[in-house]
Design a protein around this motif. Structure first.
Motif, PDB file in Angstrom:
ATOM      1  N   ALA A  51       0.773  -1.251   0.224  1.00 37.54           N
ATOM      2  CA  ALA A  51      -0.100   0.076   0.121  1.00 37.54           C
ATOM      3  C   ALA A  51       0.499   1.229   0.077  1.00 37.54           C
ATOM      4  O   ALA A  51       0.770   2.022   1.256  1.00 37.54           O
ATOM      5  N   GLY A  52       1.643   1.228  -1.095  1.00 30.86           N
ATOM      6  CA  GLY A  52       2.651   2.396  -1.503  1.00 30.86           C
ATOM      7  C   GLY A  52       3.671   2.607  -0.119  1.00 30.86           C
ATOM      8  O   GLY A  52       4.439   1.771   0.020  1.00 30.86           O
ATOM      9  N   ARG A  53       4.159   3.508   0.990  1.00 31.05           N
ATOM     10  CA  ARG A  53       4.514   3.277   1.386  1.00 31.05           C
ATOM     11  C   ARG A  53       4.481   2.654   2.676  1.00 31.05           C
ATOM     12  O   ARG A  53       5.623   2.756   3.251  1.00 31.05           O
ATOM     13  N   GLU A 158      -0.548   5.478  -0.967  1.00 34.43           N
ATOM     14  CA  GLU A 158       0.150   6.725  -1.679  1.00 34.43           C
ATOM     15  C   GLU A 158       1.085   6.268  -2.750  1.00 34.43           C
ATOM     16  O   GLU A 158       1.040   5.218  -3.267  1.00 34.43           O
ATOM     17  N   ILE A 159       1.077   7.726  -3.768  1.00 31.07           N
ATOM     18  CA  ILE A 159       2.413   6.820  -5.170  1.00 31.07           C
ATOM     19  C   ILE A 159       3.255   7.813  -4.478  1.00 31.07           C
ATOM     20  O   ILE A 159       3.630   8.710  -4.168  1.00 31.07           O
ATOM     21  N   PHE A 160       4.801   7.045  -5.009  1.00 31.29           N
ATOM     22  CA  PHE A 160       5.739   7.729  -4.543  1.00 31.29           C
ATOM     23  C   PHE A 160       5.928   8.617  -5.581  1.00 31.29           C
ATOM     24  O   PHE A 160       6.371   7.972  -6.985  1.00 31.29           O
ATOM     25  N   LYS A 161       6.680  10.015  -6.074  1.00 29.33           N
ATOM     26  CA  LYS A 161       7.047  10.688  -7.033  1.00 29.33           C
ATOM     27  C   LYS A 161       8.043  10.916  -6.365  1.00 29.33           C
ATOM     28  O   LYS A 161       9.144  11.174  -5.283  1.00 29.33           O
ATOM     29  N   TYR A 173       2.941  10.662  -2.456  1.00 28.21           N
ATOM     30  CA  TYR A 173       1.624  12.033  -2.813  1.00 28.21           C
ATOM     31  C   TYR A 173       0.560  11.321  -3.501  1.00 28.21           C
ATOM     32  O   TYR A 173       0.227  10.098  -3.232  1.00 28.21           O
ATOM     33  N   ASN A 174      -0.194  11.939  -3.407  1.00 29.39           N
ATOM     34  CA  ASN A 174      -1.427  10.734  -3.530  1.00 29.39           C
ATOM     35  C   ASN A 174      -2.684  10.506  -3.406  1.00 29.39           C
ATOM     36  O   ASN A 174      -2.486   9.476  -4.097  1.00 29.39           O
TER      37      ASN A 174
END
Length: 198
Positions: A51-53, A158-161, A173-174
Motif C-alpha cells: 500500500a505505497g509506503r 500513496e504514490i511515490f514521486k 503523494y496522491n
C-alpha cells in the motif's frame, strides 16, 4: 470580393466542424459519466498487501469492552480494534499510517483512530525502515452501537514521486483508494481482551 466570400464560407465550415466536435465530445463524456463506478477491489485478508509506503497484513478485528493496549475507554464505551502487521517500505522512520485503514458501514464518533504498538502499548510509535511491527488501530464506539459479524476496511495507499510538481522534492503523494479488506468481527469480553488495563 470572391476571396472574402470564400474566407467566410471556410470560417463557417470550421466553426460548424468545431461545434459538431464539441457536441460529440460532450455526448461521449456524458455517456461515460453515466456508467456505474467500479467498486474498489476486494483485497486478500490473509496475505501481505503493498500500500505505497506501507506493506500491510491485516491480522484480526474485534470489539473490545475494556481498555485495550494502553488506549483508555470512557465509561459506557467499547472499541473497534483492527490488528495489522505494518512494514515501513521507506528509508526513514515515520508514523504516517493513521489514514491507511478506514472502517466502512459503521458510525464512528471520531474517524481518527488511536494506534498502539502491541508489543509494549506505545501510542503512535514511529516505525523504522524494513521492520515489521504489529499495530492495534482502535476506534472508540458507543456502548450500544450495533456492530456487524464482519466488517470491511477501506485501504488507502500513496504514490511515490521522485520529484513533486509543486515542491520539486521526493515523497509520497496522491492518496488513493487501493481497495477493501473484509474481516470477521469478533466480540471480546473484558476478561478476554488482550492488553486490557495495560
Amino acid at each position: 470580393m470572391f476571396k472574402t466570400a470564400r474566407s467566410r464560407v471556410q470560417a463557417w465550415i470550421t466553426a460548424g466542424a468545431g461545434t459538431i466536435a464539441a457536441l460529440l465530445a460532450a455526448g461521449l463524456m456524458g455517456a461515460f459519466g453515466a456508467l456505474p463506478a467500479h467498486p474498489p477491489p476486494q483485497l486478500p485478508s490473509d496475505a501481505a498487501i503493498d500500500a505505497g509506503r506501507w506493506r500491510i497484513k491485516p491480522v484480526r478485528s474485534y470489539v473490545s469492552h475494556a481498555d485495550i493496549h494502553g488506549v483508555p475507554l470512557k465509561p459506557g464505551q467499547k472499541a473497534l480494534v483492527l490488528e495489522a502487521d505494518m512494514t515501513n517500505r521507506t528509508a526513514e522512520s515515520n508514523k504516517a499510517y493513521f489514514a491507511v485503514f478506514k472502517p466502512e458501514g459503521i458510525t464512528l464518533p471520531d474517524p481518527m483512530p488511536m494506534i498502539a504498538l502491541i508489543r509494549d502499548s506505545t501510542l503512535a510509535p514511529e516505525l523504522h525502515p524494513g521492520m515489521t511491527e504489529r499495530l492495534a488501530y482502535v476506534w472508540p464506539l458507543a456502548g450500544d452501537a450495533a456492530v456487524p459479524p464482519k466488517l470491511a476496511f477501506g485501504v488507502t495507499a500513496e504514490i511515490f514521486k521522485p520529484r513533486d510538481n509543486l515542491y520539486g522534492t521526493p515523497g509520497w503523494y496522491n492518496p488513493y483508494r487501493l481497495g477493501t479488506v473484509t474481516l470477521p468481527l469478533a466480540d471480546m469480553p473484558a476478561t478476554d481482551t488482550p492488553g486490557a488495563g495495560s
